[in-house]
Design a protein around this motif. Structure first.
Motif, PDB file in Angstrom:
ATOM      1  N   UNK A 107       0.836  -1.202   0.000  1.00 34.94           N
ATOM      2  CA  UNK A 107       0.000   0.000   0.000  1.00 34.94           C
ATOM      3  C   UNK A 107       0.872   1.254   0.000  1.00 34.94           C
ATOM      4  N   UNK A 108       0.438   2.259  -0.756  1.00 31.01           N
ATOM      5  CA  UNK A 108       1.200   3.501  -0.895  1.00 31.01           C
ATOM      6  C   UNK A 108       0.280   4.704  -0.666  1.00 31.01           C
ATOM      7  N   UNK A 109       0.872   5.866  -0.529  1.00 31.94           N
ATOM      8  CA  UNK A 109       0.090   7.114  -0.432  1.00 31.94           C
ATOM      9  C   UNK A 109       0.862   8.237  -1.137  1.00 31.94           C
ATOM     10  N   UNK A 110       0.118   9.064  -1.858  1.00 34.16           N
ATOM     11  CA  UNK A 110       0.707  10.217  -2.549  1.00 34.16           C
ATOM     12  C   UNK A 110       0.199  11.495  -1.903  1.00 34.16           C
ATOM     13  N   UNK A 118      -4.547   7.478  -1.155  1.00 36.81           N
ATOM     14  CA  UNK A 118      -4.013   6.127  -0.955  1.00 36.81           C
ATOM     15  C   UNK A 118      -4.182   5.240  -2.181  1.00 36.81           C
ATOM     16  N   UNK A 119      -3.317   4.238  -2.277  1.00 37.86           N
ATOM     17  CA  UNK A 119      -3.389   3.301  -3.391  1.00 37.86           C
ATOM     18  C   UNK A 119      -2.629   2.018  -3.087  1.00 37.86           C
ATOM     19  N   UNK A 155       2.501   3.408   2.631  1.00 41.82           N
ATOM     20  CA  UNK A 155       1.354   3.884   3.416  1.00 41.82           C
ATOM     21  C   UNK A 155       1.457   3.478   4.889  1.00 41.82           C
ATOM     22  N   UNK A 156       2.160   4.312   5.662  1.00 43.02           N
ATOM     23  CA  UNK A 156       2.230   4.107   7.114  1.00 43.02           C
ATOM     24  C   UNK A 156       1.822   5.398   7.811  1.00 43.02           C
ATOM     25  N   UNK A 169       7.323   6.554   8.368  1.00 38.01           N
ATOM     26  CA  UNK A 169       7.348   6.224   6.934  1.00 38.01           C
ATOM     27  C   UNK A 169       8.771   6.301   6.412  1.00 38.01           C
ATOM     28  N   UNK A 170       9.536   7.291   6.932  1.00 35.70           N
ATOM     29  CA  UNK A 170      10.894   7.515   6.461  1.00 35.70           C
ATOM     30  C   UNK A 170      11.729   8.105   7.576  1.00 35.70           C
ATOM     31  N   UNK A 171      12.734   7.370   8.050  1.00 37.30           N
ATOM     32  CA  UNK A 171      13.713   7.962   8.989  1.00 37.30           C
ATOM     33  C   UNK A 171      14.947   8.418   8.218  1.00 37.30           C
ATOM     34  N   UNK A 172      15.312   7.647   7.200  1.00 40.22           N
ATOM     35  CA  UNK A 172      16.486   7.904   6.348  1.00 40.22           C
ATOM     36  C   UNK A 172      16.114   8.942   5.308  1.00 40.22           C
ATOM     37  N   UNK A 173      16.623  10.134   5.304  1.00 37.15           N
ATOM     38  CA  UNK A 173      17.535  10.698   6.278  1.00 37.15           C
ATOM     39  C   UNK A 173      16.850  11.863   6.983  1.00 37.15           C
ATOM     40  N   UNK A 174      15.501  11.794   7.030  1.00 35.05           N
ATOM     41  CA  UNK A 174      14.752  12.897   7.622  1.00 35.05           C
ATOM     42  C   UNK A 174      15.088  13.027   9.111  1.00 35.05           C
ATOM     43  N   UNK A 175      15.379  11.901   9.756  1.00 36.85           N
ATOM     44  CA  UNK A 175      15.781  11.963  11.165  1.00 36.85           C
ATOM     45  C   UNK A 175      17.134  12.667  11.298  1.00 36.85           C
ATOM     46  N   UNK A 176      18.025  12.451  10.326  1.00 34.76           N
ATOM     47  CA  UNK A 176      19.315  13.149  10.321  1.00 34.76           C
ATOM     48  C   UNK A 176      19.114  14.647  10.170  1.00 34.76           C
TER      49      UNK A 176
END
Ligand SMILES: [Zn+2]
Length: 376
Positions: A107-110, A118-119, A155-156, A169-176
């Motif tokens: 599952x994905x989301x835009x 969602x899709x 989609x998380x 959904x994304x730690x790489x590299x938003x957490x950085x």
């Protein structure tokens, strides 16, 4: 001593950043956040010709001949909407390193005009076969039409906390990126500090933003570059064991004196801060931007935190999953950044402590070496 567990809840900057949409070449939402962050704090905000963002912060008189430049990337492996090919069918480009077998049925989301749409991935091209070939495009069953160039992610939900870890959904590299902003806020309260902060685009396709920044000398030549990453945990570099000083990556080893400098500052910090722990490892799970900075003539090294479900691949269950990091690793990474931007020991392109140790050894055994040589 065991590191202190986080009790006050996660850094709001981290939660904000981990909630934003991003994908390679589609980093506008994170860049808007950075712009507002700087406006609110009256900080410099510069962009280069590739759209990479540079922030410079100095408190007090100029102290460093070689200030640190932290460099993190704004994107995460993801989709970019191409066009609707049916009333409920979207074609999208895929950009980044996720194995083909994880796609179909996921599952994905835009993100389009302020809403998530969602899709589900129906098919990919080239199709998943035994021989691994990178995915280029996907056909997606989608709930509503999506505008071209909208970023797509797995989609998380927005970040959630489990135990001492944050899942997103994304730690790489938003957490950085969040750790770098958190460092900026702490430095603003210091009397003496200096650092540059570079935020690069399109790392996940082969750090092309960083290559462009290095070629254009977006980072001042005199800086020592510290690339900031979340990097797949390895058997000897575990989540929760502290942020990691990278001596190198899959492609190269970094500037030894830059690595030694970060190590020295970490040791000093550990002496005064009993909750600070760190690791020093070769993180050879992938190639990072430090390789590019080194190749283009900078003194560069890397710091990272160990990442679970690297690139959203839960390799045990063989399905797409949220990435996660340990919140104490994150906090210690920020403390390490602050120490690097405020340290009284300055970078001089040499490993002064190592040189001193070698000279002491030489002195200690010089007489014995000479006398025994005569008896050979
Ligand atoms: Zn990555």
């Amino acid at each position: 001593m065991a590191p202190k567990r986080t009790q006050t809840g996660p850094d709001p900057l981290l939660v904000d950043l981990l909630s934003l949409p991003t994908a390679p070449f589609c980093e506008g939402y994170v860049i808007d956040y950075l712009r507002r962050f700087c406006e609110k704090r009256r900080l410099s905000f510069d962009t280069d010709q590739a759209g990479n963002v540079l922030i410079h912060l100095r408190r007090g008189p100029k102290r460093y001949r070689h200030p640190v430049c932290f460099a993190g990337h704004l994107d995460h492996p993801g989709f970019v909407a191409d066009k609707m090919i049916g009333p409920r069918k979207l074609r999208a480009r895929w950009l980044g390193g996720v194995h083909a077998e994880y796609f179909v049925g996921s599952r994905v989301r835009f993100f389009d005009h302020g809403d998530w749409i969602r899709g589900t991935v129906r098919s990919i091209s080239p199709p998943a076969r035994k021989k691994r070939r990178p995915v280029e495009t996907a056909t997606i069953d989608i709930a509503a039409p999506v505008s071209p160039h909208s970023p797509g992610m797995w989609d998380f939900p927005d970040p959630t906390i489990k135990g001492n870890c944050i899942y997103a959904r994304a730690c790489d590299d938003v957490a950085g990126v969040a750790a770098m902003l958190s460092c900026i806020d702490r430095l603003r309260r210091k009397k003496n500090a200096e650092a540059y902060f570079l935020f690069t685009r399109a790392e996940e396709v082969g750090f092309v933003g960083a290559i462009s920044a290095a070629r254009d000398r977006t980072i001042p030549d005199q800086c020592v570059v510290v690339a900031v990453e979340t990097s797949s945990q390895l058997p000897a570099a575990r989540i929760g064991d502290g942020p990691i000083l990278r001596v190198g990556d899959k492609s190269s080893v970094f500037t030894p004196s830059a690595t030694a400098y970060c190590n020295r500052v970490a040791k000093e910090l550990a002496e005064t801060d009993k909750h600070f722990i760190y690791q020093r490892k070769l993180m050879d799970g992938g190639t990072c931007e430090s390789t590019a900075y080194c190749q283009f003539g900078y003194d560069a090294t890397g710091l990272c935190i160990a990442l679970g479900n690297y690139h959203n691949m839960d390799t045990k269950r063989r399905r797409i999953a949220p990435e996660f990091i340990d919140l104490t690793d994150y906090e210690n990474l920020v403390r390490w950044f602050v120490a690097l931007a405020t340290s009284s020991s300055t970078y001089d392109g040499k490993d002064a402590a190592l040189i001193k140790r070698l000279r002491n050894l030489e002195r200690r055994y010089a007489k014995l070496l000479k006398e025994s040589e005569r008896r050979l």
